[in-house]
Design an enzyme around this catalytic site. Sequence first.
Site, PDB file in Angstrom:
ATOM      1  CG  ASP A 216       6.604  32.959 -18.961  1.00 11.86           C
ATOM      2  OD1 ASP A 216       5.265  33.071 -19.767  1.00 11.86           O
ATOM      3  OD2 ASP A 216       7.586  32.710 -19.549  1.00 11.86           O
ATOM      4  CD  GLU A 277       2.363  30.225 -20.559  1.00 10.10           C
ATOM      5  OE1 GLU A 277       2.036  30.649 -21.895  1.00 10.10           O
ATOM      6  OE2 GLU A 277       3.620  30.226 -20.114  1.00 10.10           O
TER       7      GLU A 277
HETATM    8  C1  GLC Z   1       4.993  32.363 -22.254  1.00 10.12           C
HETATM    9  C2  GLC Z   1       4.622  33.915 -22.385  1.00 10.12           C
HETATM   10  C3  GLC Z   1       4.964  34.149 -23.817  1.00 10.12           C
HETATM   11  C4  GLC Z   1       6.472  34.099 -23.614  1.00 10.12           C
HETATM   12  C5  GLC Z   1       7.009  32.805 -23.471  1.00 10.12           C
HETATM   13  C6  GLC Z   1       8.456  32.767 -23.325  1.00 10.12           C
HETATM   14  O1  GLC Z   1       4.295  31.378 -22.829  1.00 10.12           O
HETATM   15  O2  GLC Z   1       3.260  33.727 -22.299  1.00 10.12           O
HETATM   16  O3  GLC Z   1       4.491  35.495 -24.153  1.00 10.12           O
HETATM   17  O4  GLC Z   1       6.764  34.258 -25.234  1.00 10.12           O
HETATM   18  O5  GLC Z   1       6.411  32.259 -22.187  1.00 10.12           O
HETATM   19  O6  GLC Z   1       8.809  33.645 -21.980  1.00 10.12           O
END
Ligand code: GLC
Length: 553
Positions: A216, A277
């Site tokens: 994440d 991500e």
């Molecule tokens: C990432 C997740 C999202 C979350 C954010 C904070 O972007 O995909 O859903 O709100 O991180 O952890």
Amino acid sequence: MAQLEQFAAPGSEWWRTAVIYQIYPRSFADASGDGIGDLPGVTSRLDDLKDLGVDAIWLSPFMTSPQKDAGYDVTDYRDVDPLFGTLADFDELLAQAHARGIRVIVDLVPNHSSDQHVWFQQALKAAPGSPERARYIFRDGKGENGELPPNNWESVFGGGMWERVIEADGTPGQWYLHIFDATQPDFDWTNEEVREEFRSILRFWLDRGVDGFRVDVAHGMIKADGLPDYMPPTDADSMGGGEDDVPYWGQDGVHEIYRDWHEVLAEYDGDRALAGEAWLPTLEKTALWVRPDEMHQTFNFPYLMTHWDAADLRAVIRDSLDAFGGVGAPSTWVLSNHDVVRHASRLALTADNPQGEGIGPKSAGKPDPAVGLSRGRAASTVMLALPGSAYIYQGEELGLPEAMEIPDEFRQDPTWFRTNGERYGRDGCRVPLPWTADAPAFGFNDTGLSWLPQPDEWAASARDVEASDPDSTLNLYRRLIALRHERELGYGSLVWEDAGANAVAFRRGDLHVVANLGTEPIELGEGVEFLVRSEPFAGTALPPDTAAWFIRA
Ligand code: GLC
């Protein structure tokens, strides 16, 4: 011209070519009946995923959490939240998935913890400058009495990125940084203690047998020295995908962390993988995340963000294959996830809608549902023909649209609260799945409870209805995935073909793939034998917003 080969031989490094299905546990299947999905619910539906043909699942967070950001705010990285079950339930899920040949990736949230995490609670009680505070990013405020935040950064969810604490003596004191909600304080990743803790957390899940991690906010973990002021353009996507030189996104220091983790995973057998991500402005920059000694995959958000435009789609596919191929990594492909408007709606939006904004009753530019669904199906038909690894978000195989009419009182995304309802946020893509048309909560559970209301018209998209309709989106996905495996489309390269300015057209061996993104039919010519059509149509003229796979006799 042929694109660079995907560097793998069939049978090796599963993640290079895998179809990976994202499960958002709270909305997938609810075995306990409390209205929120859970791990036993996932286990009970694994046969449906096997039937769909996916190679792996990615589970969004199910670790212990007060759920201020739907589990992306973790208090215990080594346990399961009671809402979702127990560690034993997780082990059972993993064993059952593996027994079906399905790999399991779990979501790791290393950028920040919950404010209820024991480390953060200790930090609040400890003094400025203490080792407890050094695990997070605490700073003195500006102004005469420290009453102003340390810089001007704005949270992804709206409002400022700093929260002031009350010190042990009862007076207002330091500020801590939170890229997201105030309940999600950012760790200080320059601190070796934080690094060691996360190595240990990785090992905890690797020892249990997971096949990898989705990381994440992988692009946010290191902040620029001195935390310089920065203000994003007003129309920016909230995760920073379009901007260059943002002091809290894509800093070079993150690469050292991924190299370290790469080594931890390499200690284990069986090709464990890291998928980052990372919302970054260019594909070249995104590709740096997956150099041979770093992550194994990174999400291809430039592809996801591409509008329904043939030239743009051709360009992003070409550039993705070149950029990722250039570092020896597979390209990934993704159209939907739990943070973006579902692609069966997004591809037909008629007004700008930056990521994180969402669509609600008062939004401009709402999509025509039929156009959205056609484009969504055509887009998936293109995606599943591309070499590399493809991510599917739960529900897209049913052609689900964004839920656009959720009443305000049900909304839960912190974005909605932090912007006082100015941005709807992401609840519309998180509504619990319909499994059975004629059942309480459409078979999500057997009590009829659902943490977000399911639109009535979703009865027509329930899995049981779609399973028995040969032309359903579900059967389209099944066919695409089965043929993708049969023809080993995850490997190799593609050859571009010319089917006019409004087409995306390429060849994979003897398989031709054409999508029509224009407004006039495209004649495909003589001897066409269709293997897949994204919609039924007669003859050999490909209608607008349609795609097909075919061979030529
Ligand atoms: C990432 C997740 C999202 C979350 C954010 C904070 O972007 O995909 O859903 O709100 O991180 O952890």
